[in-house]
Design an enzyme around this catalytic site. Structure first.
Site, PDB file in Angstrom:
ATOM      1  N   ARG A  58      12.432 -14.006   3.995  1.00  0.00           N
ATOM      2  CA  ARG A  58      11.407 -13.573   3.039  1.00  0.00           C
ATOM      3  C   ARG A  58      10.142 -14.414   3.207  1.00  0.00           C
ATOM      4  O   ARG A  58       9.029 -13.944   2.984  1.00  0.00           O
ATOM      5  CB  ARG A  58      11.934 -13.639   1.595  1.00  0.00           C
ATOM      6  CG  ARG A  58      10.875 -13.239   0.574  1.00  0.00           C
ATOM      7  CD  ARG A  58      11.419 -12.756  -0.776  1.00  0.00           C
ATOM      8  NE  ARG A  58      12.679 -13.332  -1.151  1.00  0.00           N
ATOM      9  CZ  ARG A  58      12.852 -14.559  -1.643  1.00  0.00           C
ATOM     10  NH1 ARG A  58      11.826 -15.361  -1.839  1.00  0.00           N
ATOM     11  NH2 ARG A  58      14.064 -14.996  -1.942  1.00  0.00           N
ATOM     12  N   TYR A 111      -7.778   6.770  -2.199  1.00  0.00           N
ATOM     13  CA  TYR A 111      -6.414   7.247  -2.036  1.00  0.00           C
ATOM     14  C   TYR A 111      -5.796   7.432  -3.432  1.00  0.00           C
ATOM     15  O   TYR A 111      -5.863   6.530  -4.267  1.00  0.00           O
ATOM     16  CB  TYR A 111      -5.622   6.222  -1.217  1.00  0.00           C
ATOM     17  CG  TYR A 111      -4.174   6.564  -1.085  1.00  0.00           C
ATOM     18  CD1 TYR A 111      -3.783   7.697  -0.376  1.00  0.00           C
ATOM     19  CD2 TYR A 111      -3.188   5.786  -1.677  1.00  0.00           C
ATOM     20  CE1 TYR A 111      -2.447   8.031  -0.263  1.00  0.00           C
ATOM     21  CE2 TYR A 111      -1.852   6.113  -1.559  1.00  0.00           C
ATOM     22  CZ  TYR A 111      -1.494   7.238  -0.856  1.00  0.00           C
ATOM     23  OH  TYR A 111      -0.179   7.574  -0.748  1.00  0.00           O
ATOM     24  N   ASP A 185     -10.407  -1.418   1.515  1.00  0.00           N
ATOM     25  CA  ASP A 185      -9.295  -0.698   2.154  1.00  0.00           C
ATOM     26  C   ASP A 185      -9.853  -0.102   3.444  1.00  0.00           C
ATOM     27  O   ASP A 185     -10.652   0.825   3.423  1.00  0.00           O
ATOM     28  CB  ASP A 185      -8.779   0.387   1.203  1.00  0.00           C
ATOM     29  CG  ASP A 185      -7.565   1.142   1.755  1.00  0.00           C
ATOM     30  OD1 ASP A 185      -7.452   1.247   2.989  1.00  0.00           O
ATOM     31  OD2 ASP A 185      -6.768   1.642   0.950  1.00  0.00           O
ATOM     32  N   LYS A 210      -0.657   4.176   8.761  1.00  0.00           N
ATOM     33  CA  LYS A 210      -1.572   5.169   9.302  1.00  0.00           C
ATOM     34  C   LYS A 210      -1.996   4.765  10.726  1.00  0.00           C
ATOM     35  O   LYS A 210      -1.156   4.711  11.589  1.00  0.00           O
ATOM     36  CB  LYS A 210      -2.750   5.345   8.346  1.00  0.00           C
ATOM     37  CG  LYS A 210      -2.332   5.439   6.858  1.00  0.00           C
ATOM     38  CD  LYS A 210      -1.498   6.664   6.535  1.00  0.00           C
ATOM     39  CE  LYS A 210      -0.873   6.625   5.141  1.00  0.00           C
ATOM     40  NZ  LYS A 210      -1.776   6.356   4.041  1.00  0.00           N
TER      41      LYS A 210
HETATM   42  C1  LIG Z   1      -1.685   5.929   2.679  1.00  0.00           C
HETATM   43  C2  LIG Z   1      -2.745   5.088   2.099  1.00  0.00           C
HETATM   44  C3  LIG Z   1      -2.443   4.026   1.239  1.00  0.00           C
HETATM   45  C4  LIG Z   1      -1.020   3.729   0.803  1.00  0.00           C
HETATM   46  O1  LIG Z   1      -0.269   3.251   1.882  1.00  0.00           O
HETATM   47  P1  LIG Z   1       1.322   3.466   2.069  1.00  0.00           P
HETATM   48  O2  LIG Z   1       1.573   2.853   3.403  1.00  0.00           O
HETATM   49  O3  LIG Z   1       1.573   4.936   2.008  1.00  0.00           O
HETATM   50  O4  LIG Z   1       1.990   2.753   0.955  1.00  0.00           O
HETATM   51  C5  LIG Z   1      -3.498   3.246   0.780  1.00  0.00           C
HETATM   52  N1  LIG Z   1      -4.764   3.498   1.134  1.00  0.00           N
HETATM   53  C6  LIG Z   1      -5.095   4.511   1.961  1.00  0.00           C
HETATM   54  C7  LIG Z   1      -6.514   4.742   2.321  1.00  0.00           C
HETATM   55  C8  LIG Z   1      -4.096   5.343   2.463  1.00  0.00           C
HETATM   56  O5  LIG Z   1      -4.418   6.357   3.261  1.00  0.00           O
END
Ligand SMILES: *Cc1c(COP(=O)(O)O)cnc(C)c1O
Length: 381
Positions: A58, A111, A185, A210
């Site tokens: 962890r 998101y 983000d 992604k």
């Molecule tokens: C998919 C996404 C998230 C969340 O991520 P997960 O890996 O699905 O938990 C956050 N921000 C953006 C811009 C995303 O496309």
């Protein structure tokens, strides 16, 4: 003496760093070119006060540590923390940096899961937030209170592809409010096209699920910072809360990073191409594109049956994600943004005719043909 990749690669370009990710990490043992994958959750200590630097999974593992070093270098940060999902990366930022009763500001087009998270912490931790429309920096400054800890932005935004100038935002905020942190983000553009820390932001977050992972086969997140203070707080929270990335996913993500530059170049090239060509399709009313990357949104005309369009696609899949080799379409109102109140959705322009496209790595002309035919076949009467 152990020679690690950073000794050999200082001064190299991002392409070289990516292709070499994880190489030379085991030179003292095997000389393995591919990153060694350690599944062990426990690490033996020779005696009291003596350690290899690892004790329990962890806290850190050899494989995750290699990944985190690569991710930090990529975003020009000093530390990176790999987490079990993008949402857990977002949670790590907010649980680390906001206390009960604090305030933050978020850009308006995000998101959908991030908004759901904000509503949850509002109830649980009595934090409050204001939503900024991403336009005037004066409006943003006016939203700052003495309890404001953080400004959260997503650019280009999801799904409306609005662009925020990170550098101007940071300049406008930091001169009078140096203690307010800016977090970005960076999922949509990745460090190949945008490096928020170099533009003055304090924290970068990714849903590594992604583009960073890029194959629609692994769930991961990352938080990166160039502040030692912030890194210290985040590290403690991560060990405490435990939303770490497992070793196998860490290994897969290192493997994915090796082609990030090539994939992003192709996503971008095809994104540009489709954004310009989709405008010409009868049945598409408006195309939204930030000018960079592989994410494109568009509105279909009233005479197009959205369900028939989705059912008529032969190459493109109707699925909820982005950033992989396979092109996906998403309907934000029923998928990514289903929990956003309708009023807020409509104010942003997220209607049931809005379609979000994650342009994959196929031949863009095949994609164009598929989309064109599916729209043609979905017209009423
Ligand atoms: C998919 C996404 C998230 C969340 O991520 P997960 O890996 O699905 O938990 C956050 N921000 C953006 C811009 C995303 O496309």
């Amino acid at each position: 003496m152990k020679k690690d990749a950073s000794d050999c690669l200082s001064g190299c370009s991002v392409d070289t760093l990516l292709a070499q990710a994880g190489n030379r990490s085991d030179d003292n043992k095997s000389g393995s070119i591919s990153t060694p994958l350690y599944f062990s959750t426990a690490f033996r200590h020779p005696g009291l006060g003596d350690s290899t630097g690892f004790d329990y999974a962890r806290v850190t593992t050899p494989t995750r540590q290699i990944l985190e070093t690569e991710l930090a270098k990529l975003e020009n940060g000093s530390r990176a923390f790999a987490t079990s999902s993008g949402m857990s990366a977002i949670d790590l930022v907010f649980s680390s940096l906001l206390n009960y009763g604090d305030h933050f500001i978020t850009s308006d087009d995000l998101y959908g899961g991030t908004f759901r998270y904000f509503d949850a912490i509002k109830k649980q931790s009595n934090v409050s937030f204001d939503i900024w429309d991403g336009k005037s920096l004066e409006t943003l400054r006016a939203l700052i209170t003495d309890r404001t800890k953080l400004i959260w932005i997503e650019t280009p935004s999801n799904p409306m592809m609005k662009v925020i100038d990170i550098k101007s935002l940071v300049q406008a905020i930091k001169k009078d409010f140096p203690e307010v942190l800016v977090a970005v983000d960076n999922t949509f553009l990745t460090p190949i096209f945008q490096k928020p820390l170099l533009l003055g932001a304090d924290i970068v977050v990714h849903s590594a699920t992604k583009y960073l992972a890029g194959h629609n086969d692994l769930l991961a997140g990352v938080v990166i910072t160039n502040s030692t203070d912030i890194a210290g707080i985040i590290e403690t929270q991560l060990i405490t809360r435990g939303q770490v990335l497992d070793s196998f996913s860490s290994w897969l993500l290192i493997r994915s990073l090796k082609t990030l530059h090539l994939r992003m170049a192709r996503h971008n090239e095809s994104g540009q191409y489709l954004a310009s060509k989709l405008k010409e399709i009868a049945g598409i009313n408006q195309v939204l594109y930030s000018g960079l990357g592989g994410m494109v949104s568009f509105y279909v005309a009233e005479d197009v049956d959205v369900n028939l369009f989705l059912r008529g696609l032969k190459i493109v899949s109707f699925a909820e994600s982005l950033g992989g080799p396979e092109t996906l379409v998403t309907i934000p109102t029923v998928q990514t943004h289903c929990d956003m109140p309708e009023e807020q959705r409509l104010a942003l322009g997220i209607t049931d005719r809005l379609i979000r496209l994650s342009v994959g790595l196929e031949d863009p002309n095949d994609l164009l043909k598929d989309l064109t035919e599916a729209i043609e076949g979905a017209k009423h009467g």
